[in-house]
Design a protein around this motif. Sequence first.
Motif, PDB file in Angstrom:
ATOM      1  N   VAL A 143     -14.284 -10.717  -1.642  1.00  0.00           N
ATOM      2  CA  VAL A 143     -14.535 -10.050  -2.913  1.00  0.00           C
ATOM      3  C   VAL A 143     -14.582 -11.092  -4.018  1.00  0.00           C
ATOM      4  O   VAL A 143     -13.954 -12.154  -3.913  1.00  0.00           O
ATOM      5  CB  VAL A 143     -13.422  -8.997  -3.181  1.00  0.00           C
ATOM      6  N   GLN A 144     -15.341 -10.825  -5.049  1.00  0.00           N
ATOM      7  CA  GLN A 144     -15.326 -11.715  -6.201  1.00  0.00           C
ATOM      8  C   GLN A 144     -13.982 -11.589  -6.917  1.00  0.00           C
ATOM      9  O   GLN A 144     -13.459 -10.493  -7.093  1.00  0.00           O
ATOM     10  CB  GLN A 144     -16.470 -11.364  -7.157  1.00  0.00           C
ATOM     11  N   ARG A 145     -13.441 -12.709  -7.326  1.00  0.00           N
ATOM     12  CA  ARG A 145     -12.143 -12.705  -7.988  1.00  0.00           C
ATOM     13  C   ARG A 145     -12.158 -11.812  -9.233  1.00  0.00           C
ATOM     14  O   ARG A 145     -11.199 -11.072  -9.500  1.00  0.00           O
ATOM     15  CB  ARG A 145     -11.737 -14.130  -8.370  1.00  0.00           C
ATOM     16  N   ASP A 146     -13.243 -11.847  -9.993  1.00  0.00           N
ATOM     17  CA  ASP A 146     -13.333 -11.024 -11.199  1.00  0.00           C
ATOM     18  C   ASP A 146     -13.279  -9.539 -10.872  1.00  0.00           C
ATOM     19  O   ASP A 146     -12.834  -8.728 -11.686  1.00  0.00           O
ATOM     20  CB  ASP A 146     -14.620 -11.334 -11.966  1.00  0.00           C
ATOM     21  N   GLU A 147     -13.740  -9.169  -9.677  1.00  0.00           N
ATOM     22  CA  GLU A 147     -13.755  -7.754  -9.304  1.00  0.00           C
ATOM     23  C   GLU A 147     -12.356  -7.269  -8.937  1.00  0.00           C
ATOM     24  O   GLU A 147     -11.937  -6.183  -9.359  1.00  0.00           O
ATOM     25  CB  GLU A 147     -14.717  -7.518  -8.138  1.00  0.00           C
ATOM     26  N   ILE A 148     -11.633  -8.052  -8.161  1.00  0.00           N
ATOM     27  CA  ILE A 148     -10.279  -7.622  -7.792  1.00  0.00           C
ATOM     28  C   ILE A 148      -9.387  -7.578  -9.029  1.00  0.00           C
ATOM     29  O   ILE A 148      -8.555  -6.688  -9.190  1.00  0.00           O
ATOM     30  CB  ILE A 148      -9.687  -8.519  -6.685  1.00  0.00           C
ATOM     31  N   LEU A 149      -9.590  -8.494  -9.953  1.00  0.00           N
ATOM     32  CA  LEU A 149      -8.825  -8.460 -11.199  1.00  0.00           C
ATOM     33  C   LEU A 149      -9.169  -7.221 -12.012  1.00  0.00           C
ATOM     34  O   LEU A 149      -8.280  -6.559 -12.568  1.00  0.00           O
ATOM     35  CB  LEU A 149      -9.107  -9.725 -12.022  1.00  0.00           C
ATOM     36  N   ASN A 150     -10.440  -6.870 -12.050  1.00  0.00           N
ATOM     37  CA  ASN A 150     -10.844  -5.714 -12.850  1.00  0.00           C
ATOM     38  C   ASN A 150     -10.401  -4.400 -12.215  1.00  0.00           C
ATOM     39  O   ASN A 150     -10.176  -3.406 -12.916  1.00  0.00           O
ATOM     40  CB  ASN A 150     -12.352  -5.701 -13.063  1.00  0.00           C
ATOM     41  N   PHE A 152      -7.540  -3.941 -10.743  1.00  0.00           N
ATOM     42  CA  PHE A 152      -6.131  -3.760 -11.094  1.00  0.00           C
ATOM     43  C   PHE A 152      -5.924  -3.670 -12.606  1.00  0.00           C
ATOM     44  O   PHE A 152      -5.100  -2.895 -13.076  1.00  0.00           O
ATOM     45  CB  PHE A 152      -5.301  -4.913 -10.524  1.00  0.00           C
ATOM     46  N   TRP A 153      -6.673  -4.492 -13.351  1.00  0.00           N
ATOM     47  CA  TRP A 153      -6.518  -4.541 -14.811  1.00  0.00           C
ATOM     48  C   TRP A 153      -7.904  -4.467 -15.451  1.00  0.00           C
ATOM     49  O   TRP A 153      -8.448  -5.478 -15.897  1.00  0.00           O
ATOM     50  CB  TRP A 153      -5.809  -5.832 -15.224  1.00  0.00           C
ATOM     51  N   PRO A 154      -8.513  -3.279 -15.480  1.00  0.00           N
ATOM     52  CA  PRO A 154      -9.896  -3.161 -15.931  1.00  0.00           C
ATOM     53  C   PRO A 154     -10.084  -3.494 -17.412  1.00  0.00           C
ATOM     54  O   PRO A 154      -9.227  -3.198 -18.248  1.00  0.00           O
ATOM     55  CB  PRO A 154     -10.242  -1.697 -15.653  1.00  0.00           C
ATOM     56  N   LYS A 155     -11.223  -4.118 -17.672  1.00  0.00           N
ATOM     57  CA  LYS A 155     -11.602  -4.380 -19.056  1.00  0.00           C
ATOM     58  C   LYS A 155     -11.915  -3.059 -19.742  1.00  0.00           C
ATOM     59  O   LYS A 155     -12.258  -2.063 -19.097  1.00  0.00           O
ATOM     60  CB  LYS A 155     -12.821  -5.309 -19.091  1.00  0.00           C
ATOM     61  N   ALA A 156     -11.789  -3.056 -21.053  1.00  0.00           N
ATOM     62  CA  ALA A 156     -11.986  -1.828 -21.828  1.00  0.00           C
ATOM     63  C   ALA A 156     -13.326  -1.182 -21.487  1.00  0.00           C
ATOM     64  O   ALA A 156     -14.370  -1.838 -21.478  1.00  0.00           O
ATOM     65  CB  ALA A 156     -11.920  -2.145 -23.315  1.00  0.00           C
ATOM     66  N   GLY A 157     -13.285   0.103 -21.180  1.00  0.00           N
ATOM     67  CA  GLY A 157     -14.499   0.858 -20.899  1.00  0.00           C
ATOM     68  C   GLY A 157     -14.999   0.759 -19.475  1.00  0.00           C
ATOM     69  O   GLY A 157     -16.009   1.375 -19.135  1.00  0.00           O
ATOM     70  N   THR A 158     -14.306   0.006 -18.598  1.00  0.00           N
ATOM     71  CA  THR A 158     -14.800  -0.179 -17.234  1.00  0.00           C
ATOM     72  C   THR A 158     -13.900   0.461 -16.174  1.00  0.00           C
ATOM     73  O   THR A 158     -14.219   0.423 -14.995  1.00  0.00           O
ATOM     74  CB  THR A 158     -14.931  -1.681 -16.905  1.00  0.00           C
ATOM     75  N   GLY A 159     -12.790   1.057 -16.567  1.00  0.00           N
ATOM     76  CA  GLY A 159     -11.784   1.453 -15.591  1.00  0.00           C
ATOM     77  C   GLY A 159     -12.022   2.764 -14.867  1.00  0.00           C
ATOM     78  O   GLY A 159     -11.446   2.987 -13.797  1.00  0.00           O
ATOM     79  N   GLY A 160     -12.857   3.641 -15.425  1.00  0.00           N
ATOM     80  CA  GLY A 160     -12.993   4.993 -14.888  1.00  0.00           C
ATOM     81  C   GLY A 160     -13.283   5.100 -13.405  1.00  0.00           C
ATOM     82  O   GLY A 160     -12.635   5.888 -12.699  1.00  0.00           O
ATOM     83  N   PRO A 161     -14.243   4.354 -12.856  1.00  0.00           N
ATOM     84  CA  PRO A 161     -14.616   4.544 -11.442  1.00  0.00           C
ATOM     85  C   PRO A 161     -13.700   3.864 -10.434  1.00  0.00           C
ATOM     86  O   PRO A 161     -13.936   3.957  -9.230  1.00  0.00           O
ATOM     87  CB  PRO A 161     -16.025   3.935 -11.367  1.00  0.00           C
ATOM     88  N   TYR A 162     -12.677   3.139 -10.896  1.00  0.00           N
ATOM     89  CA  TYR A 162     -11.735   2.528  -9.958  1.00  0.00           C
ATOM     90  C   TYR A 162     -10.602   3.507  -9.655  1.00  0.00           C
ATOM     91  O   TYR A 162     -10.146   4.236 -10.527  1.00  0.00           O
ATOM     92  CB  TYR A 162     -11.122   1.252 -10.540  1.00  0.00           C
ATOM     93  N   MET A 163     -10.136   3.497  -8.408  1.00  0.00           N
ATOM     94  CA  MET A 163      -8.955   4.245  -8.009  1.00  0.00           C
ATOM     95  C   MET A 163      -7.892   3.225  -7.626  1.00  0.00           C
ATOM     96  O   MET A 163      -8.063   2.502  -6.622  1.00  0.00           O
ATOM     97  CB  MET A 163      -9.259   5.162  -6.820  1.00  0.00           C
ATOM     98  N   ILE A 164      -6.823   3.168  -8.376  1.00  0.00           N
ATOM     99  CA  ILE A 164      -5.809   2.157  -8.115  1.00  0.00           C
ATOM    100  C   ILE A 164      -5.225   2.315  -6.711  1.00  0.00           C
ATOM    101  O   ILE A 164      -4.881   1.320  -6.057  1.00  0.00           O
ATOM    102  CB  ILE A 164      -4.695   2.206  -9.190  1.00  0.00           C
ATOM    103  N   GLY A 165      -5.187   3.543  -6.203  1.00  0.00           N
ATOM    104  CA  GLY A 165      -4.688   3.760  -4.848  1.00  0.00           C
ATOM    105  C   GLY A 165      -5.550   3.115  -3.777  1.00  0.00           C
ATOM    106  O   GLY A 165      -5.067   2.796  -2.684  1.00  0.00           O
ATOM    107  N   ASP A 166      -6.850   2.936  -4.068  1.00  0.00           N
ATOM    108  CA  ASP A 166      -7.744   2.295  -3.104  1.00  0.00           C
ATOM    109  C   ASP A 166      -7.366   0.838  -2.876  1.00  0.00           C
ATOM    110  O   ASP A 166      -7.429   0.333  -1.748  1.00  0.00           O
ATOM    111  CB  ASP A 166      -9.198   2.349  -3.591  1.00  0.00           C
ATOM    112  N   VAL A 167      -7.005   0.149  -3.944  1.00  0.00           N
ATOM    113  CA  VAL A 167      -6.765  -1.291  -3.842  1.00  0.00           C
ATOM    114  C   VAL A 167      -5.288  -1.649  -3.696  1.00  0.00           C
ATOM    115  O   VAL A 167      -4.971  -2.793  -3.366  1.00  0.00           O
ATOM    116  CB  VAL A 167      -7.373  -2.042  -5.056  1.00  0.00           C
ATOM    117  N   MET A 168      -4.393  -0.704  -3.916  1.00  0.00           N
ATOM    118  CA  MET A 168      -2.968  -1.008  -3.798  1.00  0.00           C
ATOM    119  C   MET A 168      -2.574  -1.546  -2.418  1.00  0.00           C
ATOM    120  O   MET A 168      -1.681  -2.403  -2.321  1.00  0.00           O
ATOM    121  CB  MET A 168      -2.125   0.205  -4.155  1.00  0.00           C
ATOM    122  N   PRO A 169      -3.212  -1.090  -1.319  1.00  0.00           N
ATOM    123  CA  PRO A 169      -2.852  -1.664  -0.019  1.00  0.00           C
ATOM    124  C   PRO A 169      -3.108  -3.168   0.078  1.00  0.00           C
ATOM    125  O   PRO A 169      -2.553  -3.833   0.962  1.00  0.00           O
ATOM    126  CB  PRO A 169      -3.736  -0.891   0.974  1.00  0.00           C
TER     127      PRO A 169
END
Length: 291
Positions: A143-150, A152-169
């Motif tokens: 994965v791109q490092r910028d993607e895994i960071l986003n 967990f800690w999404p930039k303003a306006g980009t967080g909606g389509p991420y599910m934190i439960g998906d990446v927590m494992p």
Amino acid sequence: MFGKALAGIAAIAIGSSFSVAQAQDTKLYAFSSGALTIGKGALVNGASDTPPIQVPVGFYVIRHPKGNVLFDTGNNDKIIKDPSYWGAAFNALKPVNTPDVAIDVQLQKIGLKPDDIKYVVPSHLHLDHGGNVGKFPNSTIVVQRDEILNAFWPKAGTGGPYMIGDVMPLRSPNTDYPNAQKMLQLEGDLDLFGDGALVIKRWVAHTPGSQMMTVRLKNTGLIILTGDNVYMRENVEKSIPPNIVLAYNPQGFLTAFEWIRMTMANEKADFFTAHDPDAFKAMKKAPEFYD
């Protein structure tokens, strides 16, 4: 001088032969993780949103002599039994969540289990592409490092389509290590096996860490797996980006379209998307394959 030139030519020939040999044994399979319902105008800017359309949630497996590679992981299988896992997104997107779309059921079509996957390459980590990334604990996540960071800690306006439960494992708690499993955090392109058969291309458009992947096959030729940097074929054919709400970097879409068209012209390549209903319907589905 002349000897050096011949040596260089020989080296190129050897490298080309190796790539061809790998391509002879490489197969590409297309799968579905169900479908979503969405207005077309979100995917092709200016198109009508009514009536909404149902789009596939495609993902791909590449069988390579050095290991099996999964490109994208579809919707998290948790929504099959627990629609509340997606919250409001479940009612908004109306995903198909029947048991047959579970990723392990899909992989069984070609005799694979999650542990048979060497590399998992998510185009990005939104809920319909990185949903099942946590179901491959013995694979290496690329994965791109910028993607895994986003994620967990999404930039303003980009967080909606991420599910934190998906990446927590992927996160290893209470240890000195940042991740619970093997991971390649990229900051650019990567020739995955070093033979030109599978090349990951960082292309920031849909998200801060979007990536595409090229797959070189003996008979089919070069296939570009686009993730959400291309939603439908008409995006590329008519240079129409998606709606701005789906574009982290709008210019990145246009340069991606241009690069895809150039690669198609120069190498007779083709491209496969995850969400084009007509294109996906026409594709071979596993257990059929492209080689």
